[in-house]
Design an enzyme around this catalytic site. Structure first.
Site, mmCIF file in Angstrom:
data_model
loop_
_atom_site.group_PDB
_atom_site.id
_atom_site.type_symbol
_atom_site.label_atom_id
_atom_site.label_comp_id
_atom_site.label_asym_id
_atom_site.label_seq_id
_atom_site.Cartn_x
_atom_site.Cartn_y
_atom_site.Cartn_z
ATOM 1 N N LYS A 53 0.785 -1.070 -0.003
ATOM 2 C CA LYS A 53 -0.059 -0.057 -0.137
ATOM 3 C C LYS A 53 0.842 1.226 0.009
ATOM 4 O O LYS A 53 0.597 2.025 -0.625
ATOM 5 C CB LYS A 53 -0.981 0.053 1.397
ATOM 6 N N ARG A 84 11.457 -6.325 5.279
ATOM 7 C CA ARG A 84 11.428 -5.067 5.748
ATOM 8 C C ARG A 84 12.056 -4.790 7.001
ATOM 9 O O ARG A 84 12.610 -3.944 7.241
ATOM 10 C CB ARG A 84 9.953 -4.618 5.562
ATOM 11 N N ARG A 135 12.185 -1.990 11.588
ATOM 12 C CA ARG A 135 10.720 -1.306 12.121
ATOM 13 C C ARG A 135 10.238 -2.432 13.200
ATOM 14 O O ARG A 135 10.290 -3.744 12.987
ATOM 15 C CB ARG A 135 9.682 -1.367 11.165
ATOM 16 N N ARG A 151 -0.509 -9.482 13.700
ATOM 17 C CA ARG A 151 -1.219 -8.465 12.665
ATOM 18 C C ARG A 151 -1.899 -9.049 11.656
ATOM 19 O O ARG A 151 -2.960 -8.795 11.323
ATOM 20 C CB ARG A 151 0.184 -7.751 12.081
ATOM 21 N N ARG A 175 -9.521 0.394 8.986
ATOM 22 C CA ARG A 175 -9.193 -1.013 9.406
ATOM 23 C C ARG A 175 -10.184 -1.550 10.270
ATOM 24 O O ARG A 175 -10.050 -2.762 10.686
ATOM 25 C CB ARG A 175 -7.741 -0.656 10.347
HETATM 26 P P1 ADP Z 1 1.148 -2.290 8.128
HETATM 27 O O1 ADP Z 1 -0.049 -2.167 6.938
HETATM 28 O O2 ADP Z 1 2.331 -3.049 7.586
HETATM 29 O O3 ADP Z 1 0.511 -3.217 9.242
HETATM 30 P P2 ADP Z 1 0.768 0.336 9.108
HETATM 31 O O4 ADP Z 1 1.684 1.450 9.204
HETATM 32 O O5 ADP Z 1 -0.508 0.719 8.578
HETATM 33 O O6 ADP Z 1 1.477 -0.886 8.796
HETATM 34 O O7 ADP Z 1 0.186 0.142 10.642
HETATM 35 C C1 ADP Z 1 1.142 -0.262 11.827
HETATM 36 C C2 ADP Z 1 0.394 -0.264 13.046
HETATM 37 O O8 ADP Z 1 -0.311 1.019 13.505
HETATM 38 C C3 ADP Z 1 -0.867 -1.193 13.047
HETATM 39 O O9 ADP Z 1 -0.390 -2.651 13.466
HETATM 40 C C4 ADP Z 1 -1.739 -0.682 14.108
HETATM 41 O O10 ADP Z 1 -1.270 -1.010 15.608
HETATM 42 C C5 ADP Z 1 -1.588 0.753 14.022
HETATM 43 N N1 ADP Z 1 -2.502 1.258 12.968
HETATM 44 C C6 ADP Z 1 -2.248 1.887 11.664
HETATM 45 N N2 ADP Z 1 -3.643 2.402 11.393
HETATM 46 C C7 ADP Z 1 -4.499 2.046 12.241
HETATM 47 C C8 ADP Z 1 -5.878 2.189 11.873
HETATM 48 N N3 ADP Z 1 -6.486 2.740 11.112
HETATM 49 N N4 ADP Z 1 -6.611 1.631 13.020
HETATM 50 C C9 ADP Z 1 -6.020 1.005 14.253
HETATM 51 N N5 ADP Z 1 -4.600 1.022 14.300
HETATM 52 C C10 ADP Z 1 -3.826 1.353 13.214
#
Ligand code: ADP
Length: 190
Positions: A14, A128, A134, A145, A89
């Site tokens: 994404k 990654r 990270r 996740r 999400r």
């Molecule tokens: P990825 O898609 O690789 O999991 P993100 O950077 O989108 O990475 O998200 C990292 C973390 O940030 C998630 O595992 C969650 O804990 C938090 N997070 C991100 N976006 C949201 C959201 N819309 N609602 C709740 N938690 C979120």
């Protein structure tokens, strides 16, 4: 406005595709993951709370992320459009997003889902983790996740299907091939 929800499991690409979409369509990028990581870097109260949750691979509360998104939408309402990356999400977040946009007479144009099998996303996230360090890109947190994605996030697909805005595409291929697939879906609505 062109308002795109870019959807898919963690590691589906994404962020990479968002960069290309922003360059081509001049959209404002709203990544809740990036917004939360900036809060962590700035050591705000919100960031400190969010870090523990993110390090476990769980979701930060709907109220927090909806609040962050609401502010960013208001600040950029005169832009050509938004790309929502990693948001919504949960089904509650999807409903809140529609409400915030509707208050301003706007709506989501389409949701593009990058379809990538589990074994491939695990490989990509581990790589990654090695390259960037990270904190949540390690085996046990990645598994969590993916579980959270299946239980809490995948139901968001049904929300957009019902609204006839669901556009799944194959997320395996070169960055340019996948971008071309996304462009085809945008052409259908724009
Ligand atoms: P990825 O898609 O690789 O999991 P993100 O950077 O989108 O990475 O998200 C990292 C973390 O940030 C998630 O595992 C969650 O804990 C938090 N997070 C991100 N976006 C949201 C959201 N819309 N609602 C709740 N938690 C979120």
């Amino acid at each position: 406005m062109l308002n795109i929800v870019l959807f898919g499991p963690p590691g589906s690409g994404k962020g990479t595709q968002s960069e290309k979409l922003i360059a081509k369509y001049k959209l404002v990028h709203l990544s809740t993951g990036d917004l939360l990581r900036s809060e962590i870097a700035a050591m705000t109260d919100l960031g400190i709370k969010a870090k523990a949750i993110m390090d476990r691979g769980e979701l930060v509360s709907d109220d927090i992320v909806i609040g962050m998104i609401r502010n960013k939408i208001s600040a950029n309402i005169d832009s050509r459009g938004f790309i929502f990356d990693g948001f919504p999400r949960t089904v509650a977040q999807a409903g809140a997003l529609d409400e915030v946009l509707a208050e301003k007479g706007k709506e989501i144009s389409l949701m593009v889902t990058l379809e990538v099998p589990d074994d491939e996303v695990i490989t990509r996230l581990l790589k990654r983790g090695e390259q960037t360090g990270r904190a949540d890109d390690n085996v046990s947190v990645i598994e969590n996740r993916l579980n959270v994605y299946i239980c809490q996030t995948e139901p968001v697909i049904g929300y957009y299907k019902e609204k006839k805005k669901y556009h799944p595409i194959n997320g395996i291929g070169s960055v340019d091939e996948i971008f071309a697939r996304i462009e085809e879906e945008i052409k259908k609505v724009n």
